[in-house]
Design an enzyme around this catalytic site. Structure first.
Site, PDB file in Angstrom:
ATOM      1  NE  ARG A  35      -4.180  -1.681   1.604  1.00 28.44           N
ATOM      2  CZ  ARG A  35      -5.338  -2.070   2.762  1.00 28.44           C
ATOM      3  NH1 ARG A  35      -4.935  -1.914   3.894  1.00 28.44           N
ATOM      4  NH2 ARG A  35      -6.472  -2.726   2.118  1.00 28.44           N
ATOM      5  CE  LYS A 200     -17.162 -12.623  10.164  1.00 29.51           C
ATOM      6  NZ  LYS A 200     -17.199 -11.400  10.961  1.00 29.51           N
ATOM      7  N   GLY A 357      -6.737  -6.662   0.107  1.00 30.83           N
ATOM      8  CA  GLY A 357      -7.099  -7.438   1.525  1.00 30.83           C
ATOM      9  C   GLY A 357      -6.248  -8.466   1.296  1.00 30.83           C
ATOM     10  N   GLY A 381     -12.640  -4.157   0.645  1.00 30.58           N
ATOM     11  CA  GLY A 381     -13.741  -3.645   0.888  1.00 30.58           C
ATOM     12  C   GLY A 381     -14.327  -2.717  -0.106  1.00 30.58           C
TER      13      GLY A 381
END
Length: 402
Positions: A35, A200, A357, A381
């Site tokens: 990043r 998830k 991510g 995200g």
């Protein structure tokens, strides 16, 4: 959105820039500086233009309190090494140290404010609180550049509110991310394959719902796959399962079939009886058919037949988006599926995008170079919400929304 060049002559101007430096740390050692590297083109351009560069960024979740373990000191050190110039780190965000640090900048110098999430109002849901903090940010700059793609889906003071107070522009990173994601949502070249993993299933339902309209094949791995397998009537042992979403997943399977689309699920899985992710421990790994997971075992990675099935779908695609590991990639014995997907993407002649991510961290930890893929997003995200079709506040404000 305006670009940096649209801001005119920046020599001597204070350029307030929001970056995403939420990097993984082992103590004070940065384990993945991707990043920071992604911000270098914009920061270098501003530095070379003679701007006084004031960087805002966050690290972790200090929840509005000063916490030394979330200090940006390691980031300041690494950024200085990468850009070849010393980076001054202010001791606070908008206080005396920040003001003095900015006042002392010479043309072409860069300063980094401390973690913006030390400020309680940064993430406040109360507009007036964020706006008050944003005014303090704006007092430190003459123009604002948004270059932290990983936070543009957040309505936060340093992302959204400050952009309304100063002339603004998108940095190279944000502009590139939007350009790439448009390729995935606006007439992508077919066959279009989307690979989704991670823990998830609830986190990805919006993406599945939206991408079923444009993608040809959805490949589902990771912990989220077991809710889909349960929707097919399989027993999944002690695997991750979102029982409330089983019917929803069954509906997606039916919808895909009716639309002539394909949802590929694991046909075999690697299972363990004991698993401790934080301790990086897994008991003996066994490979079983997806419909034969033992009651006392947990699915923790896709199996070799699934690897071949998924790789075949990826290899034949012209457009590929991947978000989420196929298993517990932090543990070597459970990283095979993620590595197989990464190899297939790297070998593909299609346009490949890795959705930030955990996926980005996994491929770097496995030894892949960023240049082996078409694009590696810096925002997991944010990229998912963009693909869901959501309005991202940090982008909307750059496009003139007030």
């Amino acid at each position: 959105m305006k670009s940096v060049s649209d801001l005119g002559d920046l020599r001597g101007k204070r350029v307030l820039i929001r970056c995403d430096f939420n990097v993984p740390l082992d103590g004070e050692t940065i384990t993945d500086d991707g990043r920071i590297r992604a911000a270098l083109p914009t920061l270098t351009e501003l530095k070379d233009a003679g701007a006084k560069v004031v960087v805002m960024a966050h690290l972790g979740r200090p929840k509005g309190k000063v916490a030394p373990e979330f200090s940006l000191a390691p980031v300041a050190k690494r950024l200085g090494e990468l850009i070849g110039a010393p980076i001054t780190l202010a001791a606070d965000v908008v206080g005396e140290s920040a003001q003095a640090t900015v006042a002392g900048l010479a043309d072409g110098e860069i300063a980094l404010l401390e973690n913006v999430r030390y400020e309680p109002a940064e993430e406040s849901k109360v507009d007036a609180e964020r706006e008050d903090l944003a005014a303090k940010y704006a007092a430190l700059g003459d123009v604002f550049v948004s270059d932290g793609f990983g936070v543009v889906h957040r309505k936060q003071a340093s992302v959204y509110d400050v952009a309304k107070l100063l002339p603004n522009a998108a940095g190279h990173l944000v502009a590139k991310e939007v350009e790439v994601l448009k390729k995935l949502t606006e007439n992508p070249e077919s066959p279009y394959v989307v690979v989704l993993g991670g823990a998830k299933v609830a986190d990805k339902l919006g993406v599945i719902d939206n991408l079923l309209k444009v993608a040809d094949t959805l490949v589902i791995g990771g912990g989220m796959a077991y809710t889909f397998l349960k929707a097919k009537g399989y027993e999944v042992g002690t695997s991750l399962l979102d029982a409330e979403k089983v019917d929803t997943c069954a509906g997606y399977l039916e919808r895909a079939t009716a639309a002539g689309k394909q949802i590929l699920l694991p046909v075999d899985v690697r299972v363990v009886k004991e698993l401790d992710i934080s301790g990086r421990y897994a008991s003996e790994v066994t490979i079983v058919e997806a419909d034969a997971i033992p009651a006392d075992s947990e699915g923790a990675d896709i199996g070799p037949a699934s690897e071949a099935l998924f790789a075949d779908a990826i290899t034949g695609a012209r457009t590929i988006f991947w978000n989420g590991p196929m298993g517990v990639a932090e543990i070597a014995s459970l990283a095979s599926g993620t590595e197989a997907v990464a190899k297939a993407l790297a070998a593909s002649s299609g346009f490949s995008v890795v959705g930030g991510g955990d996926s980005a961290a996994a491929i770097r930890n496995l030894g892949f170079g960023d240049d082996e893929f078409g694009h590696i997003s810096t925002g997991g995200g944010a990229s998912l919400e963009y693909l869901e079709g959501k309005v991202l506040p940090g982008l909307a404000v750059l496009e003139g929304e007030n």
